[in-house]
Enzyme design. Sequence first.
Site, PDB file in Angstrom:
ATOM      1  N   LYS A 153       0.817  -1.220   0.000  1.00  0.00           N
ATOM      2  CA  LYS A 153       0.000   0.000   0.000  1.00  0.00           C
ATOM      3  C   LYS A 153       0.851   1.271   0.000  1.00  0.00           C
ATOM      4  CE  LYS A 153      -2.246  -0.895   3.826  1.00  0.00           C
ATOM      5  NZ  LYS A 153      -1.753  -2.225   4.239  1.00  0.00           N
TER       6      LYS A 153
ATOM      7  N   ARG B  98      -9.895   1.040   9.119  1.00  0.00           N
ATOM      8  CA  ARG B  98      -9.493  -0.350   9.346  1.00  0.00           C
ATOM      9  C   ARG B  98     -10.503  -1.121  10.176  1.00  0.00           C
ATOM     10  NH1 ARG B  98      -3.388   0.742   9.013  1.00  0.00           N
ATOM     11  NH2 ARG B  98      -2.537  -1.318   8.666  1.00  0.00           N
TER      12      ARG B  98
ATOM     13  N   ARG C 202      11.309  -7.380   4.541  1.00  0.00           N
ATOM     14  CA  ARG C 202      11.364  -5.954   4.867  1.00  0.00           C
ATOM     15  C   ARG C 202      11.986  -5.742   6.253  1.00  0.00           C
ATOM     16  NH1 ARG C 202       5.840  -2.589   5.048  1.00  0.00           N
ATOM     17  NH2 ARG C 202       5.705  -3.286   7.190  1.00  0.00           N
TER      18      ARG C 202
ATOM     19  N   ARG D 207      11.827  -2.178  10.986  1.00  0.00           N
ATOM     20  CA  ARG D 207      10.706  -1.589  11.714  1.00  0.00           C
ATOM     21  C   ARG D 207      10.441  -2.410  12.969  1.00  0.00           C
ATOM     22  NH1 ARG D 207       5.425  -0.398   8.079  1.00  0.00           N
ATOM     23  NH2 ARG D 207       4.429  -1.372   9.854  1.00  0.00           N
TER      24      ARG D 207
ATOM     25  N   ARG E 258      -0.337  -9.092  13.087  1.00  0.00           N
ATOM     26  CA  ARG E 258      -0.937  -8.050  12.248  1.00  0.00           C
ATOM     27  C   ARG E 258      -1.811  -8.651  11.146  1.00  0.00           C
ATOM     28  NH1 ARG E 258       4.433  -5.637  11.145  1.00  0.00           N
ATOM     29  NH2 ARG E 258       3.560  -4.721   9.271  1.00  0.00           N
TER      30      ARG E 258
HETATM   31  P1  ADP Z   1       0.959  -2.362   8.134  1.00  0.00           P
HETATM   32  O1  ADP Z   1       2.078  -2.639   7.175  1.00  0.00           O
HETATM   33  O2  ADP Z   1       0.956  -3.290   9.291  1.00  0.00           O
HETATM   34  O3  ADP Z   1      -0.362  -2.228   7.462  1.00  0.00           O
HETATM   35  P2  ADP Z   1       0.881   0.482   8.879  1.00  0.00           P
HETATM   36  O4  ADP Z   1       2.091   1.303   8.688  1.00  0.00           O
HETATM   37  O5  ADP Z   1      -0.269   0.769   7.980  1.00  0.00           O
HETATM   38  O6  ADP Z   1       1.370  -1.005   8.789  1.00  0.00           O
HETATM   39  O7  ADP Z   1       0.381   0.590  10.391  1.00  0.00           O
HETATM   40  C1  ADP Z   1       1.264   0.295  11.451  1.00  0.00           C
HETATM   41  C2  ADP Z   1       0.493   0.264  12.766  1.00  0.00           C
HETATM   42  O8  ADP Z   1      -0.120   1.551  13.017  1.00  0.00           O
HETATM   43  C3  ADP Z   1      -0.666  -0.734  12.834  1.00  0.00           C
HETATM   44  O9  ADP Z   1      -0.245  -2.037  13.149  1.00  0.00           O
HETATM   45  C4  ADP Z   1      -1.522  -0.085  13.943  1.00  0.00           C
HETATM   46  O10 ADP Z   1      -1.002  -0.322  15.222  1.00  0.00           O
HETATM   47  C5  ADP Z   1      -1.377   1.397  13.662  1.00  0.00           C
HETATM   48  N1  ADP Z   1      -2.461   1.880  12.761  1.00  0.00           N
HETATM   49  C6  ADP Z   1      -2.319   2.357  11.498  1.00  0.00           C
HETATM   50  N2  ADP Z   1      -3.508   2.701  10.974  1.00  0.00           N
HETATM   51  C7  ADP Z   1      -4.443   2.433  11.924  1.00  0.00           C
HETATM   52  C8  ADP Z   1      -5.863   2.539  11.996  1.00  0.00           C
HETATM   53  N3  ADP Z   1      -6.589   3.006  10.965  1.00  0.00           N
HETATM   54  N4  ADP Z   1      -6.474   2.172  13.142  1.00  0.00           N
HETATM   55  C9  ADP Z   1      -5.774   1.720  14.172  1.00  0.00           C
HETATM   56  N5  ADP Z   1      -4.452   1.565  14.177  1.00  0.00           N
HETATM   57  C10 ADP Z   1      -3.776   1.907  13.075  1.00  0.00           C
END
Ligand code: ADP
Length: 190
Positions: free
Chosen positions: A13, A88, A127, A133, A144
Amino acid sequence: MRLILMGPPGAGKGTQATRIAERYGIPAISTGDIFRSNVAAGTPLGVAAKTYMDSGEYVPNNITDAMVRDRLAERDCGRGFLLDGYPRTLDQVKELDTMLTDLGVHLDGVLLLAVDAEELIQRLIRRATMEGRPDDTEAVIRRRQEVYQEQTASLALEYNARSLLAEINGTGHVDHVTDRIHTVIARLRR
Ligand code: ADP
């Protein structure tokens, strides 16, 4: 263009969001990136989000919703935006509906990047070794994916019922995925 890009962790994404945003001159809004920069800067928002992120859980809706509401009110969102990583949960979907109603705008489409489960885990493990990360350890990666299946996958059904959903094959060369996305967006704009 007002778009949502959704898909499981590791679907690509972030990479695709940056490309779409550049092409259409709209900001890509990644809730994950906003949280990570707040964690890095040690802001109260970052402090509140960190423990959830480190364990692969979602940050509570009230925190996330307020952050997105503020971001969508900024000037650069006037011509559109691409949301990456929000909504989400079904509650976030409802909250976003309210935000958009308040702004007097509507969504043009929801793009779902589809990649199968085993490939996702392999990509994220790769990654982890490259970017390091803190939430890219194997246990957290698996958590996740679970959280995505439990809380987020069903959002596709909701947006499909609204005739907004387009599923895109997220496997293969990154440029090919981008081409597929552009084809879908071109169709949305007609
Ligand atoms: P991923 O690659 O896991 O999709 P992101 O960078 O999109 O990673 O998100 C990393 C973390 O940030 C998630 O695991 C969550 O803890 C938090 N997060 C991101 N977006 C949301 C959301 N819309 N609602 C709740 N938590 C979120």
